[in-house]
Scaffold this motif. Structure first.
Motif, PDB file in Angstrom:
ATOM      1  N   GLN A 189      -9.225  12.621 -18.013  1.00  0.00           N
ATOM      2  CA  GLN A 189      -9.804  12.335 -16.677  1.00  0.00           C
ATOM      3  C   GLN A 189      -8.939  11.294 -15.973  1.00  0.00           C
ATOM      4  N   PRO A 190      -7.751  11.674 -15.495  1.00  0.00           N
ATOM      5  CA  PRO A 190      -6.851  10.689 -14.892  1.00  0.00           C
ATOM      6  C   PRO A 190      -7.518   9.957 -13.732  1.00  0.00           C
ATOM      7  N   PHE A 191      -7.195   8.630 -13.650  1.00  0.00           N
ATOM      8  CA  PHE A 191      -7.823   7.799 -12.621  1.00  0.00           C
ATOM      9  C   PHE A 191      -6.802   7.441 -11.545  1.00  0.00           C
ATOM     10  N   CYS A 192      -5.814   8.337 -11.321  1.00  0.00           N
ATOM     11  CA  CYS A 192      -4.697   8.049 -10.406  1.00  0.00           C
ATOM     12  C   CYS A 192      -5.166   7.702  -8.988  1.00  0.00           C
ATOM     13  N   SER A 193      -6.288   8.260  -8.553  1.00  0.00           N
ATOM     14  CA  SER A 193      -6.677   8.076  -7.148  1.00  0.00           C
ATOM     15  C   SER A 193      -7.046   6.626  -6.842  1.00  0.00           C
ATOM     16  N   THR A 194      -7.303   5.820  -7.900  1.00  0.00           N
ATOM     17  CA  THR A 194      -7.646   4.415  -7.643  1.00  0.00           C
ATOM     18  C   THR A 194      -6.607   3.456  -8.241  1.00  0.00           C
ATOM     19  N   GLY A 238       0.521  10.907  -8.854  1.00  0.00           N
ATOM     20  CA  GLY A 238       0.361  10.406 -10.216  1.00  0.00           C
ATOM     21  C   GLY A 238       0.180  11.506 -11.241  1.00  0.00           C
ATOM     22  N   TYR A 239      -0.226  11.082 -12.468  1.00  0.00           N
ATOM     23  CA  TYR A 239      -0.333  12.007 -13.600  1.00  0.00           C
ATOM     24  C   TYR A 239      -1.254  13.178 -13.292  1.00  0.00           C
ATOM     25  N   ALA A 240      -2.305  12.883 -12.516  1.00  0.00           N
ATOM     26  CA  ALA A 240      -3.274  13.930 -12.197  1.00  0.00           C
ATOM     27  C   ALA A 240      -2.595  15.119 -11.530  1.00  0.00           C
ATOM     28  N   SER A 241      -1.484  14.849 -10.803  1.00  0.00           N
ATOM     29  CA  SER A 241      -0.834  15.927 -10.058  1.00  0.00           C
ATOM     30  C   SER A 241       0.244  16.648 -10.870  1.00  0.00           C
ATOM     31  N   ARG A 242       0.649  16.072 -12.023  1.00  0.00           N
ATOM     32  CA  ARG A 242       1.700  16.711 -12.824  1.00  0.00           C
ATOM     33  C   ARG A 242       1.535  16.310 -14.297  1.00  0.00           C
ATOM     34  N   PRO A 243       0.430  16.750 -14.920  1.00  0.00           N
ATOM     35  CA  PRO A 243       0.138  16.335 -16.290  1.00  0.00           C
ATOM     36  C   PRO A 243       1.192  16.814 -17.290  1.00  0.00           C
ATOM     37  N   GLY A 244       1.335  16.062 -18.371  1.00  0.00           N
ATOM     38  CA  GLY A 244       2.248  16.439 -19.445  1.00  0.00           C
ATOM     39  C   GLY A 244       3.348  15.418 -19.623  1.00  0.00           C
ATOM     40  N   PRO A 245       4.232  15.653 -20.586  1.00  0.00           N
ATOM     41  CA  PRO A 245       5.295  14.687 -20.881  1.00  0.00           C
ATOM     42  C   PRO A 245       6.262  14.528 -19.705  1.00  0.00           C
ATOM     43  N   VAL A 246       6.923  13.362 -19.619  1.00  0.00           N
ATOM     44  CA  VAL A 246       7.876  13.072 -18.546  1.00  0.00           C
ATOM     45  C   VAL A 246       9.275  13.112 -19.143  1.00  0.00           C
ATOM     46  N   ASP A 247      10.209  13.701 -18.390  1.00  0.00           N
ATOM     47  CA  ASP A 247      11.591  13.763 -18.868  1.00  0.00           C
ATOM     48  C   ASP A 247      12.358  12.569 -18.290  1.00  0.00           C
ATOM     49  N   ARG A 248      12.512  11.525 -19.106  1.00  0.00           N
ATOM     50  CA  ARG A 248      13.255  10.341 -18.623  1.00  0.00           C
ATOM     51  C   ARG A 248      13.725   9.545 -19.834  1.00  0.00           C
ATOM     52  N   ALA A 249      14.744   8.668 -19.584  1.00  0.00           N
ATOM     53  CA  ALA A 249      15.301   7.876 -20.675  1.00  0.00           C
ATOM     54  C   ALA A 249      14.436   6.657 -20.968  1.00  0.00           C
ATOM     55  N   THR A 269       0.849  -1.195   0.000  1.00  0.00           N
ATOM     56  CA  THR A 269       0.000   0.000   0.000  1.00  0.00           C
ATOM     57  C   THR A 269       0.881   1.240   0.000  1.00  0.00           C
ATOM     58  N   ASP A 270       0.457   2.275  -0.740  1.00  0.00           N
ATOM     59  CA  ASP A 270       1.264   3.503  -0.763  1.00  0.00           C
ATOM     60  C   ASP A 270       0.738   4.505   0.269  1.00  0.00           C
ATOM     61  N   SER A 271       1.442   5.618   0.385  1.00  0.00           N
ATOM     62  CA  SER A 271       1.102   6.568   1.445  1.00  0.00           C
ATOM     63  C   SER A 271      -0.200   7.320   1.141  1.00  0.00           C
ATOM     64  N   HIS A 272      -0.745   7.128  -0.080  1.00  0.00           N
ATOM     65  CA  HIS A 272      -2.050   7.729  -0.413  1.00  0.00           C
ATOM     66  C   HIS A 272      -3.190   6.720  -0.190  1.00  0.00           C
ATOM     67  N   GLY A 273      -2.832   5.554   0.379  1.00  0.00           N
ATOM     68  CA  GLY A 273      -3.862   4.568   0.712  1.00  0.00           C
ATOM     69  C   GLY A 273      -4.255   3.653  -0.438  1.00  0.00           C
ATOM     70  N   ARG A 274      -3.462   3.642  -1.514  1.00  0.00           N
ATOM     71  CA  ARG A 274      -3.821   2.806  -2.664  1.00  0.00           C
ATOM     72  C   ARG A 274      -3.076   1.464  -2.543  1.00  0.00           C
ATOM     73  N   THR A 275      -3.812   0.361  -2.555  1.00  0.00           N
ATOM     74  CA  THR A 275      -3.194  -0.965  -2.456  1.00  0.00           C
ATOM     75  C   THR A 275      -2.915  -1.491  -3.865  1.00  0.00           C
ATOM     76  N   LYS A 276      -1.731  -2.079  -4.027  1.00  0.00           N
ATOM     77  CA  LYS A 276      -1.312  -2.571  -5.343  1.00  0.00           C
ATOM     78  C   LYS A 276      -1.731  -4.018  -5.528  1.00  0.00           C
ATOM     79  N   ARG A 277      -2.429  -4.292  -6.606  1.00  0.00           N
ATOM     80  CA  ARG A 277      -2.927  -5.645  -6.875  1.00  0.00           C
ATOM     81  C   ARG A 277      -2.413  -6.181  -8.201  1.00  0.00           C
ATOM     82  N   LYS A 278      -1.909  -5.269  -9.075  1.00  0.00           N
ATOM     83  CA  LYS A 278      -1.582  -5.697 -10.443  1.00  0.00           C
ATOM     84  C   LYS A 278      -0.156  -5.319 -10.799  1.00  0.00           C
ATOM     85  N   LEU A 279       0.517  -6.209 -11.493  1.00  0.00           N
ATOM     86  CA  LEU A 279       1.888  -5.960 -11.937  1.00  0.00           C
ATOM     87  C   LEU A 279       1.979  -6.206 -13.430  1.00  0.00           C
ATOM     88  N   ARG A 280       2.626  -5.255 -14.122  1.00  0.00           N
ATOM     89  CA  ARG A 280       2.913  -5.465 -15.539  1.00  0.00           C
ATOM     90  C   ARG A 280       4.387  -5.751 -15.670  1.00  0.00           C
TER      91      ARG A 280
END
Ligand code: SAM
Ligand code: SF4
Length: 327
Positions: free
Chosen positions: A252-257, A308-319, A8-19
């Motif tokens: 409509q980002p669904f980051c909260s769930t 998540g994306y909802a808090s910082r929309p737009g492209p990500v700077d990463r390799a 579970t993360d500090s925002h209370g979201r429990t992880k159930r799925k892995l890609r």
């Protein structure tokens, strides 16, 4: 069986799925994902089969019930069937579902064996039914993909179709894709174009939003929004009984769930598709970290997952690119 408290993360979201991305290599060059001439990761850096199984086990022991194999194109892994059999053995430790996301162009001869090895369901990317539009978007031919879908259906596999909609490229395919999928009885999900393409050409104006997709359909079909569950797609019923989904990460980002985690083909853990940095589980494993140390790294990374994306929309700077991480 899970040996610890759920992830579970500090925002209370429990992880159930892995890609799990099995490779960054792909035989397609979809314009919204890959450059025409990609720089592949060094082959030696890609997780070996036993490393994939070990990392996956660490997640399953912490409550991950669902694993999706992706890429790049997972069918390019020569040891794919053996990987699937390995991962399927994790059902004894609590894994409930093993899935795959694929372009299906090389699946026809393997479909039955993949089902028997343990793949429960397949998401097949299909961005157009028109051959010219398909060729323009993927820089490859559509024929083998249709053959692949036929082979999966013939094997009785559970198949869902995914279509990324890019304005000016395939927005004229929304109705033809919907009609094709409805006639075949295959569920379809439209996906908003996300700012994750490796060439970095994404522009907000090219995103066809959920509202625009619904409008395009409404002129021709009855479409009713359904109550949202845990799936990232907003569910709709078309003409009373056909299930359509729309994944609206941008409008409509669904980051909260969000209940997902991702590991790249080199074993880097990304707690969000849009994270700028990951946790190098694969590298730590190769340096000799034991399972307890890897579990602790996973728990810490998950706890620190940001909003998540909802808090910082737009492209990500990463390799790390979409084809290394898997969508
Ligand atoms: N090669 C496989 C395939 O295409 O299905 C698996 C890997 S692909 C990266 C996984 C999913 O990510 C596909 O459904 C693809 O359409 C989606 N995808 C790739 N780039 C995207 C982007 N910029 N925006 C939205 N979806 C994207
Ligand atoms: Fe390959 Fe899938 Fe990316 Fe297309 S979306 S280039 S098929 S990894």
């Amino acid at each position: 069986m899970a040996t610890m408290l759920p992830l579970t993360d500090s925002h209370g979201r429990t992880k159930r799925k892995l890609r799990i991305s099995l490779t960054d290599r792909c035989n397609f060059r979809c314009t919204y994902c890959m450059p025409e001439r990609p720089d592949w990761l060094p082959r030696a850096s890609l997780l070996e089969r036993h490393e994939v199984l070990r990392l996956a086990g660490i997640f399953v022991d912490q409550g991950i019930g669902s694993i999706r194999l992706t890429g790049g194109e997972p069918l390019l892994r020569r040891d794919l069937l053996a990987c699937v059999e390995d991962l399927s053995s994790l059902r004894a430790r609590g894994l409930e579902r093993l899935s795959m996301t694929t372009n299906a162009s090389r699946i026809a001869s393997l479909a039955g064996r993949l089902v028997r090895a343990g793949v429960d369901d397949f998401n097949v990317s299909l961005d157009a039914v028109d051959a010219d539009v398909f060729r323009r978007m993927t820089r490859r031919e559509a024929g083998p993909v249709f053959d692949g879908i036929d082979a999966l259906v013939a094997e009785g596999a559970k198949v869902k179709l995914n279509a990324v909609v890019v304005r000016g490229e395939n927005d004229d395919q929304v109705l033809p894709l919907l009609g094709w999928a409805m006639r075949r009885g295959l569920p379809l999900r439209f996906i908003e174009y996300m700012p994750l393409d490796a060439p970095g050409h994404w522009h907000r104006d090219e995103v066809v939003s959920e509202a625009e997709i619904v409008d395009a359909i409404r002129g021709h079909h009855r479409i009713e929004r359904q109550a949202r569950g845990n799936d990232p797609a907003t569910p709709y019923l078309v003409d009373g009984d056909y299930p359509l989904g729309i994944i609206s990460t941008v409008s409509q980002p669904f980051c909260s769930t969000c209940d997902r985690l991702r590991i790249t083909a080199t074993g880097e853990l990304f707690t969000c598709l849009f994270s700028a940095t990951g946790t190098p589980l694969g590298a730590r494993m190769r340096e000799g970290a034991d399972d307890d140390a890897l579990q602790a790294l996973v728990r810490q990374a998950v706890w620190l997952k940001d909003a998540g994306y909802a808090s910082r929309p737009g492209p990500v700077d990463r390799a790390t690119t979409m084809h290394a991480m898997g969508g």
